[in-house]
Design an enzyme around this catalytic site. Structure first.
Site, PDB file in Angstrom:
ATOM      1  N   GLU A 122       0.809  -1.218   0.000  1.00 47.12           N
ATOM      2  CA  GLU A 122       0.000   0.000   0.000  1.00 47.12           C
ATOM      3  C   GLU A 122       0.845   1.273   0.000  1.00 47.12           C
ATOM      4  OE1 GLU A 122      -2.789  -0.431   3.246  1.00 47.12           O
ATOM      5  OE2 GLU A 122      -4.142  -1.603   2.001  1.00 47.12           O
ATOM      6  N   GLU A 149      -6.485  -8.101  -0.705  1.00 38.89           N
ATOM      7  CA  GLU A 149      -6.944  -8.166   0.690  1.00 38.89           C
ATOM      8  C   GLU A 149      -8.429  -7.852   0.673  1.00 38.89           C
ATOM      9  OE1 GLU A 149      -4.826  -5.511   3.307  1.00 38.89           O
ATOM     10  OE2 GLU A 149      -2.884  -6.041   2.479  1.00 38.89           O
TER      11      GLU A 149
HETATM   12  C1  GAL Z   1      -4.276  -3.094   4.973  1.00 40.87           C
HETATM   13  C2  GAL Z   1      -2.838  -3.507   4.965  1.00 40.87           C
HETATM   14  C3  GAL Z   1      -2.653  -4.792   5.710  1.00 40.87           C
HETATM   15  C4  GAL Z   1      -3.316  -4.730   7.029  1.00 40.87           C
HETATM   16  C5  GAL Z   1      -4.758  -4.362   6.875  1.00 40.87           C
HETATM   17  C6  GAL Z   1      -5.460  -4.235   8.197  1.00 40.87           C
HETATM   18  O1  GAL Z   1      -4.438  -1.782   4.607  1.00 40.87           O
HETATM   19  O2  GAL Z   1      -2.334  -3.664   3.665  1.00 40.87           O
HETATM   20  O3  GAL Z   1      -1.279  -5.033   5.896  1.00 40.87           O
HETATM   21  O4  GAL Z   1      -2.644  -3.787   7.785  1.00 40.87           O
HETATM   22  O5  GAL Z   1      -4.858  -3.148   6.208  1.00 40.87           O
HETATM   23  O6  GAL Z   1      -5.034  -3.133   8.923  1.00 40.87           O
END
Ligand code: GAL
Length: 664
Positions: A142, A295
């Site tokens: 990110e 994700e």
């Molecule tokens: C995303 C990030 C993950 C994890 C998730 C929950 O933005 O890429 O590594 O941190 O949020 O916080």
């Protein structure tokens, strides 16, 4: 199709890995993303690399048919790196180095950081190039802020400005430094703007552009190594869609094979996930091709306080919504909630106790459905007739000077995107550089920065038959963030058939009466252009003793097309619904299935197939009338007349041959 989870074997005892991998395989998962925060495990001491632990995890996974995407682990530097090379920490706008202990806290310009990041990438790439489990790479994690203000970044900025502007005289003219006596006599005198709301707007815009440039360079140094050592692996990055505020996603995506997105649409309320739909369209737009979800919501999310547990059906629906918008692979974050660290409350498919329960079962059922669809979806993507221009220069110019209070490009874009969603029509979200000529309708929300070349392209688009919708403050800025010295909307005046001599921002409300193509009563808020129609017709007027002289919305015939202009912000969704209905009617854009409230329709086409996704975002069962007959790809039934969707239900319908427009 790859379906799976973000997995952190390093968080659990090795004895657990086989159990996890078995459960993943049982659920139909065939991919994991690994290691994006594991730099310290790979290089516990500077220059000493340890890969055995991940080799073992990969072997355990691969023996269950599970492949892996590896993250270059540069989003978190090991503590030794910070202590030995303190200059690698990003510096804030007050000249203070960020304290080690979080993540995303390093300077992308620091030579030491770049060298060390390239070295760990090279070591990993060399080690895993021929590992049969590894299929690709995610760069870092990110990319976005924080923006580093260190001396090295400022010097880099000065060099970049020199190349961009050529001479200090040209830069002074471009930024208008005669104001407040801010002229520079050398690039070495230029500093970073401490904030974005008091400093010269040209300086601020270039500072944000440069932050993208240095991030792209940082990523490129990794991509170059990965391309060299792992030519058979793909390289992607997990974007945050509109959450990428400080880095221009279109530019960061250039180096990648495809874009990926992280989506978490379930928080405490139960609203319609308009933004997740737009996030999908934007991620598809980054490379103009299908994308991955890297994700997505697997349980309640939060770092301190957390949100709602997804109700039965919601984990599945979140995945299907993205597939409907062009994602071809789906990864849930994360496999199991961690018992340690800042993200203890960001829940996985499994809870802290590691038991595969309801959420796991739902993800498994979803994986089975998606695998079933995979061959049908192959070769299909969203082919929208409608585009929304998302321009980072304008986004940043508006952030630097919103014009009216609360103005925000994402919100402006969402007014139209959400209306298209409610109308059941797909939209592409594209950069201002994209070729627009094939679209039947183009929305250009909050397009403050209007270089002449872009204005010329937009005029040609309308002249050749396109329908363009522009709105408040269009074309107010040059690309160096000066105000154009032209009557608004500048070079778009002829295409829009209007001139705007005066305008104002306020916190009042004015009634708006729509007419003809735009029936209804609405409320104007925040801002008004005092529009003088030249060749345009008025589609709505203000019910007000003075503003009543000006249209609130206009439509102009220009060449073979039409230019619409919206000179205010409306308080009601119904305004945008009426406007979009008028625009779609004129442009010849129609939904395949008209969705009732709370239902989303999205279409993927290609290889002679037309596949319609229908998603019920409400917790009530719903019946949806359909005009054509389809094959339901999940139930294998033939459907016509109407379909019944359970709460949070999803239907994936393939249009039968011999349908309208001879498309089949
Ligand atoms: C995303 C990030 C993950 C994890 C998730 C929950 O933005 O890429 O590594 O941190 O949020 O916080």
């Amino acid at each position: 199709m790859y379906i799976g989870v973000d997995y952190y074997p390093e968080h659990w005892p090795e004895e657990r890995w086989a159990y996890d991998a078995d459960r993943m395989r049982d659920a139909g998962f065939n991919v994991v993303r690994l290691a994006e925060f594991a730099w310290q495990r790979f290089e516990p001491v500077e220059g000493r690399f340890e890969f055995e632990w991940l080799d073992k995890a990969l072997a355990t996974l691969k023996s269950r048919g599970i492949s892996a995407i590896l993250g270059t682990p540069t989003a978190v530097a090991p503590v030794w790196l910070d202590r030995k090379y303190p200059e690698t920490a990003a510096e804030n706008n007050q000249g203070r180095r960020l304290t080690w202990g979080v993540r995303k806290a390093n300077c992308p310009t620091s030579p030491a950081y770049r060298l060390l990041s390239e070295r760990i990438t090279r070591a990993m790439a060399a080690h895993y190039a021929s590992n049969p489990a590894v299929i690709g790479w995610q760069t870092d994690n990110e990319f976005d802020g924080p923006i580093c203000y260190c001396h090295g970044c400022v010097v880099d900025f000065q060099d970049w400005l020199h190349k961009r502007h050529g001479s200090i005289e040209a830069l002074n003219a471009a930024w208008g430094t005669h104001f407040w006596g801010h002229a520079y006599s050398a690039f070495a005198e230029i500093g970073a703007p401490e904030n974005l709301d008091h400093y010269n707007p040209g300086l601020c815009l270039d500072w944000l552009r440069h932050h993208t440039w240095r991030t792209v360079r940082f990523q490129h140094e990794q991509v170059r190594v990965l391309r060299e050592l792992c030519p058979n692996h793909f390289v992607t990055h997990n974007f945050m869609a509109f959450g990428n505020r400080d880095v221009n996603g279109f530019e960061l995506a250039r180096d990648l094979d495809f874009a990926s997105v992280d989506v978490y649409p379930i928080w405490s309320d139960q609203s319609i996930p308009y933004e997740a739909a737009a996030a999908g369209d934007l991620t598809r737009g980054l490379k103009r091709k299908n994308y991955w979800v890297m994700e997505s919501t697997a349980g309640p999310c939060g770092w301190g306080a957390f949100g709602r547990d997804p109700f039965p059906g919601e984990i599945r629906k979140v995945a299907f919504q993205q597939v409907a918008h062009g994602s071809d692979n789906h990864v849930w974050f994360r496999w199991r909630a961690c018992t340690a660290g800042r993200e203890q409350y960001w829940h996985g498919l499994l809870g802290h106790d590691g038991k595969p329960l309801r959420r796991y079962a739902e993800a498994g059922a979803t994986a089975r459905d998606l695998h079933k669809l995979a061959s049908k979806l192959a070769g299909t993507t969203v082919r929208a007739d409608v585009a929304i221009v998302f321009d980072y220069d304008s986004r940043w110019a508006v952030r630097i000077q919103p014009g009216y209070d609360g103005n925000d490009v994402q919100q402006a874009l969402m007014r139209y995107h959400a209306a298209a969603f409610r109308a059941g029509v797909n939209v592409d979200i594209v950069s201002a550089q994209a070729d627009l000529s094939a679209y039947k309708a183009v929305f250009a929300p909050d397009l403050h920065v209007l270089p002449d070349a872009l204005a010329t392209r937009l005029c040609a688009y309308v002249e050749n038959g396109g329908v363009l919708v522009a709105d408040c403050r269009t074309g107010v800025k040059t690309e160096t963030n000066l105000c154009h010295d032209r009557t608004l909307p500048g070079l778009l005046s002829a295409a829009l058939g209007i001139e705007i001599e005066e305008y104002g921002a306020h916190s009042l409300e004015y009634p708006v009466i729509g007419k003809e193509r735009l029936p209804g009563s609405f409320t104007s808020i925040k801002y008004n252009d005092w529009i003088t129609p030249k060749t345009a017709a008025s589609l709505a007027t203000y019910d007000h003793w003075h503003l009543g002289a000006y249209p609130a919305v206009t439509r102009n015939t220009y060449g073979k097309g039409a230019g619409y202009y919206v000179g205010t912000v409306a308080n009601e969704d119904s305004f945008y619904d009426a406007l979009i209905a008028a625009v779609f009617a004129e442009a010849g854009v129609a939904a395949r299935i008209s969705p009732p409230p709370g239902v989303e329709v999205s279409v993927r086409e290609g290889d002679g197939k037309t596949i319609v996704f229908v998603l019920n975002h409400t917790d009530q069962p719903i019946e949806i009338p359909i005009a054509d007959s389809y094959g339901d790809l999940l139930s294998d039934a033939d459907v016509s007349g109407s379909i019944q969707l359970d709460r949070f239900g999803v239907a994936v319908l393939e249009e039968r041959p011999t349908k309208r427009d001879g498309r089949a």
